[in-house]
Design a protein around this motif. Structure first.
Motif, mmCIF file in Angstrom:
data_model
loop_
_atom_site.group_PDB
_atom_site.id
_atom_site.type_symbol
_atom_site.label_atom_id
_atom_site.label_comp_id
_atom_site.label_asym_id
_atom_site.label_seq_id
_atom_site.Cartn_x
_atom_site.Cartn_y
_atom_site.Cartn_z
ATOM 1 N N GLN A 229 56.581 37.812 48.506
ATOM 2 C CA GLN A 229 57.811 37.651 49.271
ATOM 3 C C GLN A 229 57.628 38.413 50.582
ATOM 4 N N SER A 327 49.505 27.844 39.295
ATOM 5 C CA SER A 327 49.033 29.213 39.091
ATOM 6 C C SER A 327 47.984 29.217 37.983
ATOM 7 N N VAL A 334 45.242 43.563 37.744
ATOM 8 C CA VAL A 334 46.371 44.171 38.432
ATOM 9 C C VAL A 334 46.521 45.617 37.975
ATOM 10 N N ILE A 335 46.821 45.754 36.730
ATOM 11 C CA ILE A 335 47.085 47.083 36.180
ATOM 12 C C ILE A 335 46.907 46.971 34.682
ATOM 13 N N ASP A 336 46.389 48.021 34.050
ATOM 14 C CA ASP A 336 46.260 48.031 32.595
ATOM 15 C C ASP A 336 45.550 46.792 32.059
ATOM 16 N N ASP A 337 44.541 46.321 32.740
ATOM 17 C CA ASP A 337 43.762 45.154 32.284
ATOM 18 C C ASP A 337 44.527 43.834 32.326
ATOM 19 N N PHE A 338 45.645 43.780 32.988
ATOM 20 C CA PHE A 338 46.342 42.501 33.121
ATOM 21 C C PHE A 338 45.824 41.778 34.344
ATOM 22 N N HIS A 339 45.588 40.465 34.176
ATOM 23 C CA HIS A 339 44.958 39.702 35.243
ATOM 24 C C HIS A 339 45.983 39.158 36.207
ATOM 25 N N ARG A 341 47.316 36.454 38.903
ATOM 26 C CA ARG A 341 47.213 35.002 38.958
ATOM 27 C C ARG A 341 46.743 34.578 40.347
#
Lengths: 558, 406
Positions: A229, A327, A334-339, A341
């Motif tokens: 945004q 997507s 991103v953070i904590d192993d989260f991918h 998109r």
């Protein structure tokens, strides 16, 4: 006399204050550009030395003054040349892709820019002439950035003067380009009505759009696969994700200048610069890229390449408004192993978009022809005839994402208004026409909102022996109370003024009115609004005593 | 025609009366039409993971609510756009409701980090209020159940049976309700609290929470990074010892990572959304959805469109947000997890949230049902998503202590 001076002082102060408020953009440009410059130049191993910067350059070093062009820091320079914030060429073209906007660059425009830049380089002048610079542009901010940036690259590549001089001058011209680049990311500069003759009379359409969208934000997408945004003037430094994207783009643009300078002189690249290009270039050869920056004639070829990314890395950061996106998973954490998109724009073609989405601005679903091939989502590209709903329902890696935002022109009360009405005169039971002309003040002129003036002409009718002209002041309050029964009305207004009988000179009286006005209906992408207004008016002539009370219905064009 | 004052008043009275009668009659007719006899007689209608049946009453009965009744009434009228009515819900055949107790005065009347030591007492008062409400005003429509066995018995009774009652379960929204005292959990477990949401609007020493105030958009909220605190870890451990279900709604991804590390029972995300479709810190990453599903947990899809998609502001979600947003989210979770068995509904109705434009009353759940039937074309799946998954989860996990055997 004292009272007059006091009033005059107040007006002048108001004007000055309002002018300085709109100069807030200057601060943002300056802070952004200085931050970009300081962080990027350090990647060369540069150090400060008195009022200069010392940059290691192979076996030698380059010394450039901190005072660019005699005007100040790099950021100050950017701010100075970015002062013409409301000009048409500082805005995107409405509902056009980056590629479409680059294609609008005329060969003459680029040639003119190059010529002006190289002429200035040869001259003794420390800074380019601001008026000349402002006269060189494309019809949109992306094109204008590109021609100035390519000119800066050419300056960096040329060997006309000493390395110190060349580099310094390249940075000065790059500062001009960076002002446009920052504006590419401003949400207030992304949504523009079609340019038409009425907006030549008043700049309010661009100002209205700029003000509204800068603070409400717009979802945007870029070729690098990011959606965020974006905010605009007055909010650039406030929202970190929005700021981060424009910072990265400006940094990339400055890095290209550095790359050009090092490469054309055969000096080994600093490690950080080299690593950066390897990362964004995706195995693209630096020599090939630089060659294209110097020699390419078809500028859209810099973007519309057969392979990702673009030949000019900065172009992949440029955003455009997004209505819907495909997507997919990406490798980026991103953070904590989260991918994170990765996003591709959904397209106008039925086979390339999710037709079940609603509330999105279809105008911003753009045609496949206006994107480079590598910006089309692979599963869509590979089987264009297939049903996207199957992809959505069955493929765990892909999702359809909607971005619901209002990208319609924002119609304000300010500026010129024309109204045509019919009044039912209460005591006489007849219908009488009227026509009016009004002007709503801009708040940046008088520090006041929702005030205006107007003239209204009432032709002769059976209830009045003479036609009349009313001159009045008006105040309009928008959305003061949310009344459920009156949802169609957005504005309550009041008018008060003087009315005069035209055929009988000397007969004056008073005009009072209260009105309810509907929300303006905008004509697609034109910055014109049509509203309905219902009013109760009382026209009183003092001598001879005439009282006319009427209910009026009007169409107001604004 | 000119009316005398008397005649005018008579006309107004007639109009008002006819409107009232008409409205009542039309409401009854509509209410009757809302009920699908076939469906509710043979299938479960709705087991909602997260509603606020008494939030309004709690606020109005507070000292502030009594001091400024008009102000709070106006706030309720403007802000609380969704509702649930016991009688209507009963007639609709709604099977189970998790009544989430949330005391806004505990949360908002102090700093985001501070706990209110009096919170446990207020929490017990909220439980009392709900029980009194059911006993006094909703005895024919609802019944409080305090353990899994009672729930199972209640769910066996069909809506066409005169003994049918909505099974209401105590749930607490926000670990701040413990006031920093783990001993409060024992009393809550005894009172029949089935589920506790670890965090709510603020960290409060338990765990960082994602921004969930739609009028305070994500870009205005500082990104919370603390994660689950030591107290939060102890809280989860004690909850699992007592058989209270852990609800991870509102948690940031960092907090959820902490919860996943220290918990050993299936989890609930009582009112959540998917981050792929609605990119908010409030929403769940696909990896988290998969993990919760793999552990035998339940993800309750919130019916508030703002979180389910990307609206640039809450006014646009009021205008365009619909049940289709919820259906898209359900479809996505189904796709990612590979099963529909992990999905439920956590409407958050009557919780001062703007609902979808076509559904403001929980008793209108048939509207969601129709959309799900179009989507899945299988009534068993629809029934599972709306009711059976949640009911069975509570029957199988509520009160179960110790490590999950999975």
């Amino acid at each position: 006399m004292i009272l007059i001076k006091f009033r005059a002082t107040l007006i002048i102060l108001s004007f000055c204050l309002s002018s300085s408020l709109f100069a807030f953009d200057e601060v943002e440009h300056r802070i952004l550009a200085d931050s970009v410059f300081e962080s990027t130049i350090r990647e060369t191993g540069a150090v400060n030395k008195h009022n200069s910067i010392l940059i290691p350059f192979g076996q030698d070093e380059i010394i450039i003054p901190r005072n660019f062009g005699g005007l100040g820091t790099f950021g100050k320079l950017v701010a100075i040349f970015a002062a013409d914030d409301q000009k048409q060429h500082r805005f995107h073209r409405r509902a056009e892709t980056v590629l479409q906007q680059i294609r609008r660059i005329e060969p003459d425009e680029f040639a003119q820019c190059l010529s002006a830049a190289l002429s200035w380089v040869k001259s003794d002048s420390s800074a380019p002439d601001k008026q000349i610079v402002e006269s060189i542009h494309s019809d949109n901010v992306i094109g204008t950035y590109l021609i100035h940036h390519l000119a800066a690259l050419r300056i960096a590549a040329s060997m006309n003067g000493t390395d110190n001089q060349q580099f310094s001058k390249a940075l000065v011209w790059e500062a001009i380009a960076q002002g446009y680049l920052a504006d590419c990311f401003s949400s207030g500069h992304m949504i523009l009505p079609v340019h038409h003759f009425i907006s030549e009379l008043q700049m309010k359409d661009r100002r209205d759009a700029d003000r509204h969208h800068s603070l409400t934000g717009i979802f945007v997408i870029n070729a690098a696969g990011y959606v965020w945004q974006a905010f605009g003037d007055g909010a650039l430094l406030w929202y970190q994700p929005s700021y981060q994207h424009v910072f990265e783009a400006c940094q990339s643009s400055l890095r290209e200048i550095l790359l050009m300078f090092y490469q054309t002189r055969g000096v080994a690249l600093p490690e950080k610069l080299s690593n950066w290009f390897t990362k964004v270039g995706h195995a693209m050869s630096l020599a090939k890229a630089i060659d294209s920056w110097l020699t390419i004639q078809q500028l859209d070829s810099l973007y519309d390449t057969p392979f990702a990314p673009t030949l000019l890395p900065t172009l992949q950061y440029l955003p455009v408004p997004v209505a819907a996106a495909w997507s997919t998973d990406s490798e980026e954490i991103v953070i904590d192993d989260f991918h994170k998109r990765k996003y591709y724009p959904q397209l106008n073609e039925l086979s390339a978009r999710d037709t079940s989405l609603y509330g999105i601005e279809n105008e911003f679903l753009l045609s496949r022809d206006d994107f480079p091939d590598w910006m089309v989502a692979p599963p869509i590209k590979d089987s264009l005839a297939s049903n996207p709903q199957k992809l959505i329902k069955e493929n765990v890696h892909w999702a359809s994402v909607a971005y619901v935002q209002s990208l319609s022109p924002v119609i304000s009360f300010e500026g010129l208004t024309i109204d045509f009405g019919a009044s039912w005169v209460i005591d006489h039971g007849e219908i009488a026409p009227s026509i009016g002309l009004g002007y709503g003040f801009h708040d940046d002129l008088f520090q006041i909102r929702n005030l205006g003036v107007g003239l209204r002409f009432y032709p002769k009718s059976s209830s009045s022996a003479s036609s009349a002209l009313s001159a009045f002041g008006a105040i309009r309050l928008t959305n003061p109370i949310q009344i459920s029964l009156l949802k169609i009305f957005e504005t309550i207004g009041g008018e008060t003024g003087v009315v005069s009988e035209l055929e009988k000179s000397g007969n004056f009286g008073m005009h009072l009115a209260v009105s309810l006005r509907s929300k303006p209906h905008s004509f697609k992408s034109m910055h014109l609004g049509l509203s309905f207004e219902f009013a109760y008016e009382a026209l009183t002539i003092f001598s001879p005593a005439i009282n006319i009370h009427q209910f009026s219905a009007r169409l107001v064009l604004n | 025609m000119i009316y005398s004052r008397r005649q005018a008043l008579l006309q107004i009275g007639k109009y008002a009366l006819s409107s009232l009668v008409f409205n009542q009659a039309s409401a009854s007719l509509l209410n009757a039409l809302n009920v699908e006899p076939e469906w509710k007689e043979s299938r479960m209608v709705l087991s909602d993971l997260h509603v606020h049946p008494l939030l309004d009453k709690w606020i109005h009965s507070s000292p502030l609510g009594k001091q400024y009744p008009l102000m709070f009434k106006l706030a309720s009228k403007i802000l609380n756009k969704t509702s649930l009515d016991w009688e209507r819900c009963h007639n609709t055949g709604i099977n189970m409701l998790c009544a989430a107790h949330f005391n806004p005065f505990d949360e908002f009347a102090s700093m985001p980090t501070d706990l209110n030591p009096d919170a446990p007492r207020q929490t017990i008062r909220m439980l009392d209020m709900l029980e009194d409400e059911i006993n006094e005003n909703a005895r024919e429509y609802a019944k409080l159940v305090t353990n899994a066995a009672e729930l199972e018995d209640a769910l066996k009774i069909k809506p066409n049976d005169s003994r049918f009652r909505i099974a209401v379960i105590h749930a607490i929204e926000g670990g701040h309700a413990l006031g920093g005292d783990l001993k409060a959990l024992d009393e809550l477990a005894e009172r029949g609290v089935a589920m506790i949401t670890i965090t709510h609007f603020f960290t409060k020493g338990v765990g960082s929470s994602a921004n969930s105030l739609p009028f305070f958009p994500d870009h205005s909220a500082p990104p919370p990074v603390q994660g689950l605190s030591n107290f939060g870890r102890e809280m989860i451990k004690r909850m699992e010892e007592l058989g209270i279900i852990v609800d991870i709604a509102h948690a940031t991804s960092t907090t959820l990572t902490g919860i996943l590390e220290c918990s050993c029972r299936p989890l609930v995300a009582s009112h959540s959304s998917s981050r792929t479709l609605g990119d908010h810190p409030y929403s769940l990453y696909d990896e988290q959805i998969e993990e919760i599903a793999n552990r035998g947990g339940i993800i309750g899809v919130i019916l508030m469109p703002y979180w389910l998609s990307n609206y640039s502001n809450v006014h646009l979600s009021d205008k365009y947000g619909s049940l289709k947003d919820a259906v898209r989210t359900i479809r996505h979770i189904c796709k990612i997890s590979g099963t529909h068995k992990c999905i439920g509904i956590g409407s958050d109705f009557a919780g001062y949230i703007p609902g979808p434009k076509e559904m403001h009353r929980l008793s209108d759940i048939h509207k969601l049902r129709e959309l799900l039937r179009d989507e899945f074309d299988d009534d068993d799946i629809v029934e599972d998503i709306l009711a059976r998954n949640v009911s069975e989860f509570f029957v199988n996990n509520w009160g179960v202590k110790g490590k999950d055997k999975r």
